[in-house]
Design a protein around this motif. Structure first.
Motif, PDB file in Angstrom:
ATOM      1  N   THR A   7      31.103  38.107  40.533  1.00  0.00           N
ATOM      2  CA  THR A   7      31.591  38.751  41.755  1.00  0.00           C
ATOM      3  C   THR A   7      32.879  38.093  42.225  1.00  0.00           C
ATOM      4  O   THR A   7      33.840  38.769  42.609  1.00  0.00           O
ATOM      5  N   ALA A   8      32.906  36.759  42.195  1.00  0.00           N
ATOM      6  CA  ALA A   8      34.111  36.041  42.614  1.00  0.00           C
ATOM      7  C   ALA A   8      35.296  36.426  41.746  1.00  0.00           C
ATOM      8  O   ALA A   8      36.395  36.674  42.250  1.00  0.00           O
ATOM      9  N   ALA A   9      35.085  36.500  40.439  1.00  0.00           N
ATOM     10  CA  ALA A   9      36.180  36.847  39.531  1.00  0.00           C
ATOM     11  C   ALA A   9      36.717  38.244  39.837  1.00  0.00           C
ATOM     12  O   ALA A   9      37.940  38.450  39.896  1.00  0.00           O
ATOM     13  N   ARG A  10      35.832  39.184  40.071  1.00  0.00           N
ATOM     14  CA  ARG A  10      36.268  40.554  40.335  1.00  0.00           C
ATOM     15  C   ARG A  10      37.114  40.635  41.593  1.00  0.00           C
ATOM     16  O   ARG A  10      38.198  41.235  41.603  1.00  0.00           O
ATOM     17  N   TRP A  11      36.654  39.973  42.656  1.00  0.00           N
ATOM     18  CA  TRP A  11      37.343  40.107  43.941  1.00  0.00           C
ATOM     19  C   TRP A  11      38.590  39.234  44.032  1.00  0.00           C
ATOM     20  O   TRP A  11      39.569  39.608  44.683  1.00  0.00           O
ATOM     21  N   VAL A  12      38.597  38.078  43.390  1.00  0.00           N
ATOM     22  CA  VAL A  12      39.810  37.256  43.380  1.00  0.00           C
ATOM     23  C   VAL A  12      40.908  37.941  42.575  1.00  0.00           C
ATOM     24  O   VAL A  12      42.080  37.960  42.974  1.00  0.00           O
ATOM     25  N   GLU A  13      40.539  38.541  41.445  1.00  0.00           N
ATOM     26  CA  GLU A  13      41.532  39.235  40.637  1.00  0.00           C
ATOM     27  C   GLU A  13      42.105  40.444  41.385  1.00  0.00           C
ATOM     28  O   GLU A  13      43.312  40.721  41.317  1.00  0.00           O
ATOM     29  N   ARG A  14      41.257  41.141  42.132  1.00  0.00           N
ATOM     30  CA  ARG A  14      41.754  42.249  42.944  1.00  0.00           C
ATOM     31  C   ARG A  14      42.636  41.737  44.081  1.00  0.00           C
ATOM     32  O   ARG A  14      43.636  42.370  44.443  1.00  0.00           O
ATOM     33  N   GLU A  16      44.540  39.034  43.969  1.00  0.00           N
ATOM     34  CA  GLU A  16      45.821  38.695  43.349  1.00  0.00           C
ATOM     35  C   GLU A  16      46.669  39.943  43.128  1.00  0.00           C
ATOM     36  O   GLU A  16      47.876  39.949  43.381  1.00  0.00           O
ATOM     37  N   SER A  17      46.024  41.004  42.679  1.00  0.00           N
ATOM     38  CA  SER A  17      46.751  42.238  42.397  1.00  0.00           C
ATOM     39  C   SER A  17      47.347  42.851  43.661  1.00  0.00           C
ATOM     40  O   SER A  17      48.536  43.213  43.699  1.00  0.00           O
ATOM     41  N   GLN A  18      46.548  42.942  44.731  1.00  0.00           N
ATOM     42  CA  GLN A  18      47.078  43.574  45.942  1.00  0.00           C
ATOM     43  C   GLN A  18      48.100  42.696  46.653  1.00  0.00           C
ATOM     44  O   GLN A  18      48.971  43.193  47.359  1.00  0.00           O
ATOM     45  N   GLN A  19      48.035  41.396  46.442  1.00  0.00           N
ATOM     46  CA  GLN A  19      49.012  40.521  47.083  1.00  0.00           C
ATOM     47  C   GLN A  19      50.425  40.696  46.520  1.00  0.00           C
ATOM     48  O   GLN A  19      51.409  40.320  47.166  1.00  0.00           O
ATOM     49  N   GLN A  20      50.529  41.258  45.308  1.00  0.00           N
ATOM     50  CA  GLN A  20      51.852  41.545  44.756  1.00  0.00           C
ATOM     51  C   GLN A  20      52.644  42.468  45.674  1.00  0.00           C
ATOM     52  O   GLN A  20      53.883  42.459  45.674  1.00  0.00           O
ATOM     53  N   ARG A  21      51.937  43.262  46.456  1.00  0.00           N
ATOM     54  CA  ARG A  21      52.566  44.213  47.367  1.00  0.00           C
ATOM     55  C   ARG A  21      53.334  43.497  48.491  1.00  0.00           C
ATOM     56  O   ARG A  21      54.275  44.054  49.070  1.00  0.00           O
ATOM     57  N   VAL A  24      57.596  39.520  47.141  1.00  0.00           N
ATOM     58  CA  VAL A  24      58.510  39.922  46.079  1.00  0.00           C
ATOM     59  C   VAL A  24      58.527  38.856  44.986  1.00  0.00           C
ATOM     60  O   VAL A  24      58.681  37.667  45.261  1.00  0.00           O
ATOM     61  N   ASP A  25      58.329  39.288  43.731  1.00  0.00           N
ATOM     62  CA  ASP A  25      58.311  38.349  42.602  1.00  0.00           C
ATOM     63  C   ASP A  25      57.362  37.186  42.874  1.00  0.00           C
ATOM     64  O   ASP A  25      57.727  36.010  42.756  1.00  0.00           O
ATOM     65  N   ARG A  26      56.145  37.506  43.234  1.00  0.00           N
ATOM     66  CA  ARG A  26      55.175  36.490  43.666  1.00  0.00           C
ATOM     67  C   ARG A  26      54.974  35.391  42.620  1.00  0.00           C
ATOM     68  O   ARG A  26      54.943  34.207  42.955  1.00  0.00           O
ATOM     69  N   GLU A  27      54.826  35.779  41.367  1.00  0.00           N
ATOM     70  CA  GLU A  27      54.570  34.771  40.338  1.00  0.00           C
ATOM     71  C   GLU A  27      55.767  33.844  40.148  1.00  0.00           C
ATOM     72  O   GLU A  27      55.610  32.632  39.997  1.00  0.00           O
ATOM     73  N   GLU A  28      56.964  34.410  40.166  1.00  0.00           N
ATOM     74  CA  GLU A  28      58.158  33.571  40.052  1.00  0.00           C
ATOM     75  C   GLU A  28      58.278  32.650  41.258  1.00  0.00           C
ATOM     76  O   GLU A  28      58.666  31.475  41.130  1.00  0.00           O
ATOM     77  N   SER A  54      45.843  29.310  52.146  1.00  0.00           N
ATOM     78  CA  SER A  54      45.698  29.415  50.692  1.00  0.00           C
ATOM     79  C   SER A  54      45.049  30.696  50.211  1.00  0.00           C
ATOM     80  O   SER A  54      45.188  31.057  49.041  1.00  0.00           O
ATOM     81  N   GLY A  55      44.295  31.404  51.094  1.00  0.00           N
ATOM     82  CA  GLY A  55      43.466  32.489  50.586  1.00  0.00           C
ATOM     83  C   GLY A  55      42.476  31.915  49.589  1.00  0.00           C
ATOM     84  O   GLY A  55      41.993  30.784  49.756  1.00  0.00           O
ATOM     85  N   PRO A  56      42.156  32.638  48.523  1.00  0.00           N
ATOM     86  CA  PRO A  56      41.214  32.097  47.536  1.00  0.00           C
ATOM     87  C   PRO A  56      41.742  30.878  46.781  1.00  0.00           C
ATOM     88  O   PRO A  56      40.966  30.134  46.182  1.00  0.00           O
ATOM     89  N   GLY A  57      43.076  30.676  46.763  1.00  0.00           N
ATOM     90  CA  GLY A  57      43.617  29.484  46.119  1.00  0.00           C
ATOM     91  C   GLY A  57      44.506  29.753  44.927  1.00  0.00           C
ATOM     92  O   GLY A  57      44.604  28.924  44.025  1.00  0.00           O
ATOM     93  N   ALA A  58      45.203  30.889  44.913  1.00  0.00           N
ATOM     94  CA  ALA A  58      46.054  31.232  43.769  1.00  0.00           C
ATOM     95  C   ALA A  58      47.133  30.184  43.535  1.00  0.00           C
ATOM     96  O   ALA A  58      47.300  29.679  42.418  1.00  0.00           O
TER      97      ALA A  58
END
Length: 250
Positions: A7-14, A16-21, A24-28, A54-58
């Protein structure tokens, strides 16, 4: 009993995905912030690093991977995000529930030595100018000489016309690279419908998120507050659109 790993993996990955919104260039931007922290802590035997909001800690998890000898604290006001992160990222991080700028928030971190680096990504813009001034001052007092505050956030350029253009350019780039239609609101709505998460959300409502004071400080406004707080140097090391990484050196 904690949230299951699946469950944690599913929601943390989601998450991360929505935070891209929203970044800008979040990973960079994360990479640049980690580069700064790695450089500043070089030679320190056991660096102490704070990730504020931190949110979940990305970002915290990326710092822990870069600095295996460091103690990295993931600090957030939301207990669900902290629980999801703890289940997903594991013991590499120390998770602390605290409201940045709230009464006694630094004491809640139980710091036992000066801080080498404090980072924050897309979080400090929620603070009002008065609160932010105090938080900058409090962090300056806890950082060791030569330590840094690294803030990756929405910060407007000083000129209004340039600020409008920067925001437009950032928005266009985000739209080109979005891989999910989910946003912050829909993530929380869907999480509330998950049988494993719903009881946890119900327990911490209605005060799960601190009130957003917000501020309209431009880049020069932030730099002035940082110098006033006791930082020797402050400036931008990366920018795309209105997304900046500002570094302040104690």
């Amino acid at each position: 009993m904690g949230v299951s790993t699946a469950t944690a993996a599913r929601w943390v990955e989601r998450w991360e995905s929505q935070q891209q919104r929203y970044a800008v260039d979040r990973e960079e931007r994360f990479t640049v912030m980690a580069d700064v922290v790695e450089h500043v802590t070089l030679g320190q035997p056991a660096p102490l690093v704070l990730d504020l909001g931190s949110g979940p800690g990305a970002l915290a998890s990326r710092l822990a991977a870069r600095l295996p000898a460091a103690e990295v604290l993931a600090v957030d006001a939301d207990p669900l995000l902290l629980e999801l992160g703890s289940s997903y990222y594991g013991p590499a991080l120390r998770y602390v529930e605290a409201v940045i700028g709230g009464p006694g928030w630094l004491e809640a971190l139980a710091l036992d030595r000066p801080v080498d680096a404090a980072v924050s990504a897309t979080a400090l813009h929620y603070l009002g100018e008065r609160t932010l001034r105090r938080v900058y001052r409090e962090l300056a007092a806890r950082l060791r000489p030569g330590g840094v505050l690294v803030n990756g956030d929405h910060i407007s350029p000083d000129a209004t016309a340039v600020s409008r253009l920067a925001q437009h350019i950032g928005l266009r780039r985000s739209q080109r690279h979005l891989d999910s239609a989910e946003d912050w609101e829909s993530w929380w709505a869907e999480a509330a419908a998950d049988p494993e998460l719903a009881p946890r959300l119900a327990r911490c409502e209605p005060h799960r998120h601190p009130e957003c004071e917000g501020n309209d400080l431009t880049l020069s406004g932030h730099l002035a507050l940082l110098r006033e707080a006791g930082f020797r140097h402050a400036g931008t090391v990366w920018q795309f659109g209105h997304s900046h990484v500002v570094v302040a050196v104690r």
